[in-house]
Scaffold this active site. Structure first.
Site, mmCIF file in Angstrom:
data_model
loop_
_atom_site.group_PDB
_atom_site.id
_atom_site.type_symbol
_atom_site.label_atom_id
_atom_site.label_comp_id
_atom_site.label_asym_id
_atom_site.label_seq_id
_atom_site.Cartn_x
_atom_site.Cartn_y
_atom_site.Cartn_z
ATOM 1 N N ASP A 10 0.882 -1.163 0.000
ATOM 2 C CA ASP A 10 0.000 0.000 0.000
ATOM 3 C C ASP A 10 0.931 1.228 0.000
ATOM 4 O OD1 ASP A 10 -2.397 1.561 0.570
ATOM 5 O OD2 ASP A 10 -1.598 1.763 2.595
ATOM 6 N N LEU A 11 0.401 2.401 -0.313
ATOM 7 C CA LEU A 11 1.274 3.589 -0.377
ATOM 8 C C LEU A 11 1.144 4.459 0.876
ATOM 9 C CD1 LEU A 11 3.217 5.424 -1.993
ATOM 10 C CD2 LEU A 11 1.208 6.448 -3.058
ATOM 11 N N ASP A 12 -0.023 5.116 1.005
ATOM 12 C CA ASP A 12 -0.205 6.057 2.111
ATOM 13 C C ASP A 12 -0.206 5.308 3.443
ATOM 14 O OD1 ASP A 12 -0.484 7.996 0.201
ATOM 15 O OD2 ASP A 12 -2.661 8.128 0.333
ATOM 16 N N THR A 18 1.345 10.277 3.992
ATOM 17 C CA THR A 18 0.618 11.372 3.334
ATOM 18 C C THR A 18 -0.699 11.666 4.050
ATOM 19 O OG1 THR A 18 -0.023 9.667 1.788
ATOM 20 C CG2 THR A 18 1.558 11.274 1.002
ATOM 21 N N LYS A 46 -8.546 6.640 6.297
ATOM 22 C CA LYS A 46 -7.373 5.925 5.779
ATOM 23 C C LYS A 46 -7.795 4.781 4.862
ATOM 24 C CE LYS A 46 -3.928 7.064 9.189
ATOM 25 N NZ LYS A 46 -3.101 6.623 10.318
ATOM 26 N N GLY A 47 -7.216 4.741 3.683
ATOM 27 C CA GLY A 47 -7.513 3.664 2.737
ATOM 28 C C GLY A 47 -8.838 3.842 2.014
ATOM 29 N N ARG A 50 -11.370 8.857 -2.462
ATOM 30 C CA ARG A 50 -11.647 10.301 -2.340
ATOM 31 C C ARG A 50 -13.151 10.580 -2.295
ATOM 32 N NH1 ARG A 50 -9.088 13.688 -6.947
ATOM 33 N NH2 ARG A 50 -7.497 12.083 -6.610
ATOM 34 N N SER A 115 -2.623 0.748 -4.287
ATOM 35 C CA SER A 115 -3.098 1.895 -3.506
ATOM 36 C C SER A 115 -4.443 2.394 -3.994
ATOM 37 C CB SER A 115 -2.061 3.024 -3.620
ATOM 38 O OG SER A 115 -2.604 4.255 -3.215
ATOM 39 N N ALA A 116 -5.226 2.961 -3.071
ATOM 40 C CA ALA A 116 -6.520 3.559 -3.445
ATOM 41 C C ALA A 116 -6.328 4.932 -4.071
ATOM 42 C CB ALA A 116 -7.387 3.701 -2.195
ATOM 43 N N SER A 117 -5.133 5.486 -3.948
ATOM 44 C CA SER A 117 -4.914 6.880 -4.370
ATOM 45 C C SER A 117 -4.784 7.040 -5.880
ATOM 46 C CB SER A 117 -3.656 7.420 -3.692
ATOM 47 O OG SER A 117 -3.379 8.712 -4.195
ATOM 48 N N ASN A 119 -3.369 9.603 -6.933
ATOM 49 C CA ASN A 119 -2.140 10.390 -7.021
ATOM 50 C C ASN A 119 -0.899 9.535 -6.758
ATOM 51 O OD1 ASN A 119 -3.412 13.050 -7.351
ATOM 52 N ND2 ASN A 119 -4.207 12.657 -5.299
ATOM 53 N N LYS A 146 -11.199 -0.494 -1.644
ATOM 54 C CA LYS A 146 -10.985 -1.349 -0.481
ATOM 55 C C LYS A 146 -12.143 -1.082 0.477
ATOM 56 C CE LYS A 146 -5.996 -0.416 -0.834
ATOM 57 N NZ LYS A 146 -4.849 0.308 -0.260
ATOM 58 N N GLU A 170 -0.117 -3.286 4.600
ATOM 59 C CA GLU A 170 -1.239 -2.344 4.640
ATOM 60 C C GLU A 170 -1.356 -1.657 6.005
ATOM 61 O OE1 GLU A 170 -4.123 -1.063 1.893
ATOM 62 O OE2 GLU A 170 -4.036 -0.600 4.036
ATOM 63 N N ASP A 171 -1.766 -0.385 5.996
ATOM 64 C CA ASP A 171 -1.948 0.312 7.283
ATOM 65 C C ASP A 171 -3.412 0.529 7.639
ATOM 66 O OD1 ASP A 171 -2.321 2.297 5.223
ATOM 67 O OD2 ASP A 171 -2.251 3.800 6.814
HETATM 68 P P1 B16 Z 1 -6.485 10.286 -3.538
HETATM 69 P P2 B16 Z 1 -3.671 4.183 0.195
HETATM 70 C C1 B16 Z 1 -5.526 6.163 0.199
HETATM 71 O O1 B16 Z 1 -4.271 5.662 -0.139
HETATM 72 C C2 B16 Z 1 -5.485 7.017 1.459
HETATM 73 O O2 B16 Z 1 -5.175 6.246 2.588
HETATM 74 C C3 B16 Z 1 -6.823 7.682 1.666
HETATM 75 O O3 B16 Z 1 -6.795 8.495 2.814
HETATM 76 C C4 B16 Z 1 -7.189 8.498 0.423
HETATM 77 O O4 B16 Z 1 -8.471 9.105 0.556
HETATM 78 C C5 B16 Z 1 -7.165 7.565 -0.804
HETATM 79 O O5 B16 Z 1 -5.897 6.969 -0.919
HETATM 80 C C6 B16 Z 1 -7.476 8.311 -2.095
HETATM 81 O O6 B16 Z 1 -6.449 9.196 -2.373
HETATM 82 O O7 B16 Z 1 -7.370 11.405 -3.093
HETATM 83 O O8 B16 Z 1 -5.026 10.692 -3.653
HETATM 84 O O9 B16 Z 1 -6.982 9.592 -4.783
HETATM 85 O O10 B16 Z 1 -3.530 4.142 1.678
HETATM 86 O O11 B16 Z 1 -4.638 3.165 -0.378
HETATM 87 O O12 B16 Z 1 -2.330 4.225 -0.519
HETATM 88 MG MG MG Z 2 -2.767 3.206 3.410
#
Ligand code: B16
Ligand code: MG
Length: 219
Positions: A10-12, A18, A46-47, A50, A115-117, A119, A146, A170-171
């Site tokens: 996982d990233l964040d 972040t 977290k996770g 958006r 990652s869910a992000s 970015n 997730k 994963e966190d």
């Molecule tokens: P973005 P992960 C998740 O990343 C974050 O934990 C979560 O807080 C955030 O809302 C989500 O990514 C979406 O991120 O706005 O950058 O698309 O922990 O899955 O790496």
């Molecule tokens: Mg995470």
């Protein structure tokens, strides 16, 4: 014979912290529409994707918005978040992440980001880790967030490793649930009382030695 496992990060909260930048951006947005937002609420995002994050904030504040305003707020949150991301450098890689990546590379283990992000690529570029992963599956690649296992199953497929031979770091509680549902080994990075459904939990990578990583490879 060298065993090959699929290691999915996982990233964040695992590679970089972040969450503190998400917090600043969501707090500014919430204040702008008169909703209180503290670290406690941030923890629950977290996770979480958006869209779902903004939906939750609006639920907590008993507020509804037009679809157009919703989209506007999502965009401004992300612009604000990216202004923080722009300040990032390799110094923000969490302790011992690089040692773990190096050990797995030295042992020729396939590695993916899950990652869910949306970015994720931008962040990995900023901290100069983008070339360390064989494949990157992020919020732009999946339709189900997730705890749905889609993100990790897609990573396994792209690595060409069976889910049961994959290990997820994963966190978030949602991410651990996703890894468990995918039939993968789940390793929580964080508080054991929160991540109590994970197969193993470490407070951070400094607590996970190479001997443990080697066992995961050999299992
Ligand atoms: P973005 P992960 C998740 O990343 C974050 O934990 C979560 O807080 C955030 O809302 C989500 O990514 C979406 O991120 O706005 O950058 O698309 O922990 O899955 O790496
Ligand atoms: Mg995470």
């Amino acid at each position: 014979m060298q065993h090959k496992k699929g290691f999915i990060f996982d990233l964040d909260g695992v590679i970089v912290d972040t969450a503190k930048y998400h917090f600043l951006a969501w707090q500014k947005l919430a204040a702008g529409i008169g909703i209180s937002f503290t670290e406690k609420e941030n923890e629950q995002l977290k996770g979480v994707s958006r869209v779902r994050s903004l939906e939750k904030i609006l639920e907590w504040g008993n507020t509804t918005l037009s679809e157009e305003r919703f989209q506007e707020l999502m965009d401004s949150k992300n612009t604000d978040y990216l202004s923080h991301i722009d300040t990032m450098s390799e110094t923000e890689i969490l302790p011992d992440v690089e040692r773990v990546l190096r050990f797995l590379e030295d042992n020729e283990q396939p590695m993916a980001l899950g990652s869910a992000s949306k970015n994720a690529r931008t962040i990995l570029q900023k901290v100069k880790l983008i070339h360390r992963f064989q494949t990157i599956v992020d919020g732009t690649d999946v339709s189900k967030a997730k705890p749905n296992p889609e993100v990790f199953l897609k990573a396994a497929e792209r690595l060409d490793i069976a889910p049961m031979d994959c290990i997820v770091f994963e966190d978030s509680v949602a991410g651990i649930e996703a890894a468990n549902t995918a039939g993968m080994v789940s390793i929580g990075i964080g508080d054991p009382s929160v991540l109590n459904t994970a197969d193993h939990v470490f407070s951070d990578f400094t607590q996970m030695n190479n001997e443990f990583l080697n066992k995961l490879i050999q299992q």
